[in-house]
Enzyme design. Structure first.
Site, PDB file in Angstrom:
ATOM      1  N   ASP A   8       0.878  -1.154   0.000  1.00 64.66           N
ATOM      2  CA  ASP A   8       0.000   0.000   0.000  1.00 64.66           C
ATOM      3  C   ASP A   8       0.927   1.219   0.000  1.00 64.66           C
ATOM      4  O   ASP A   8       2.117   1.106   0.317  1.00 64.66           O
ATOM      5  CB  ASP A   8      -0.887  -0.035   1.262  1.00 64.66           C
ATOM      6  N   ASP A  10       0.044   5.106   1.047  1.00 65.52           N
ATOM      7  CA  ASP A  10      -0.095   6.054   2.162  1.00 65.52           C
ATOM      8  C   ASP A  10      -0.165   5.308   3.485  1.00 65.52           C
ATOM      9  O   ASP A  10      -1.010   4.452   3.682  1.00 65.52           O
ATOM     10  CB  ASP A  10      -1.337   6.927   1.971  1.00 65.52           C
TER      11      ASP A  10
END
Length: 182
Positions: A8, A10
């Site tokens: 992922d 952020d």
């Protein structure tokens, strides 16, 4: 067989923001994350990013701004001696009923198709429940980091099907553990 790691963005690679990361100036790497990606890539892993970017659907930034953010991350990784194989993102909002928005596995399926790689049991490192759910539904190995929203995610308790998810303080700790185990 190619070794794949899905990250992922952020909260895993860079600091998260409730106001969205709208420009490369707002994209602040989490300490150790850039070097961790470089080390993984140098160890033979294809490192890819799978990220929901509903800020596009919300009109907060456009795909050109997103491309600049991703180029900025990639430039930092290259300066550290590594490479990110690809950035895969969902530009849709939560109510758009797309198949690519995590927790659905669409981005992972896209990675498998476009890179012609097996995603089964590939580590998918995230900081939110939706990352772990996307990983699980695509047959990846969910991995939780406590950066970003990770501490809140862990504190809320994981569903039974995700109860054996490995948890690390941050991406650098995950990379260290993975590379030390080889």
């Amino acid at each position: 067989m190619s070794k794949l790691i899905i990250l992922d963005r952020d909260g895993v690679i860079n600091e998260d923001s409730d106001a969205f990361i709208k420009s490369d100036n707002e994209c602040i790497p989490i300490p150790g994350s850039i070097e961790a990606i470089a080390r993984l890539s140098n160890a033979g892993y294809q490192v890819v990013v799978a990220t929901n970017q509903s800020g596009i659907a919300r009109g907060l930034f456009d795909e050109f701004a997103l491309a600049r953010i991703h180029q900025s991350i990639n430039d930092r990784v290259e300066e550290a001696g590594g490479i990110i194989t690809g950035f895969f993102y969902c530009p849709h909002g939560p109510d758009d009923n797309c198949q690519c928005r995590k927790p659905l596995p669409g981005l992972v399926h896209q990675i498998a198709r476009e890179l012609d790689v097996a995603v089964i049991n590939a580590p998918f490192v995230g900081d939110s429940l939706r990352d772990l759910q996307a990983a699980e539904s695509a047959g990846c190995q969910p991995v939780l980091v406590l950066t970003g929203k990770g501490s809140v995610t862990a504190g809320a308790g994981l569903p039974e099907t995700l109860s054996d998810t490995p948890v690390y303080p941050d991406l650098a700790s995950f990379a260290n553990a993975l590379l030390d185990s080889q």
